[in-house]
Design a protein around this motif. Structure first.
Motif: not given
Length: 163
Positions: A34-39, A62-67, A46-54
């Motif tokens: 669905r639109v907006g799921q990745l966002l 029907d679905c997506s897998i975000l790695r 946001q607001g944490s020290k956790v950054k997406i590095v990959g």
């Protein structure tokens, strides 16, 4: 660590925490297509020290897998859980590519010589030491790390990604 200290024969045992080669944690997050799921997932950090590095996305009808590979996996795990994202974890090998033009081919050759399959791979967003890096889901992390290291590749650990 050894077993059989009471007069029996000693057997050397290495525990998971004492493994010889580093790895990085990958989170596979299940998303409805669905639109907006990745966002929604990206904003949860946001607001944490956790950054997406990959990251990479596998899409179907029907679905997506975000790695995701995260800079601070322990805190990332908490954030994903608190935001009720369904996810699983895997250990990947991450390696830096040297400056040579044939470095990707050399990486594949090192793994072929060791008879190790690459199930999937994707580049990392960060360059901890100023060089491109690749995260790989492979058959045997320890053997792959050893083979790549022997061929001169720098194997990354989670601490390399948290800076």
């Amino acid at each position: 660590m050894s077993l059989g200290e009471d007069g029996g024969s000693e057997v050397e045992v290495e525990t998971i925490h004492g493994r010889n080669w580093p790895s990085v944690t990958q989170f596979s997050v299940f998303l409805e297509n669905r639109v907006g799921q990745l966002l929604e997932v990206v904003r949860s950090f946001q607001g944490s020290k956790v950054k997406i590095v990959g990251l990479t996305i596998s899409d179907s009808a029907d679905c997506s897998i975000l790695r995701l590979i995260l800079s601070h996996p322990e805190q990332g795990r908490e954030i994903l859980s608190l935001n009720k994202h369904a996810f699983a974890e895997n250990e990947l090998v991450a390696a830096e590519l040297p400056a040579s033009a044939s470095s990707l081919a050399d990486m594949c050759l090192a793994l072929l010589r060791a008879e190790i399959n690459i199930h999937y791979a994707y580049p990392l967003i960060v360059q901890p030491h100023g060089r491109p890096s690749v995260a790989m889901h492979i058959d045997n992390n320890e053997q792959a790390s050893r083979s790549l290291h022997d061929m001169g590749f720098e194997i990354l650990c989670e601490a390399d990604l948290s800076n």
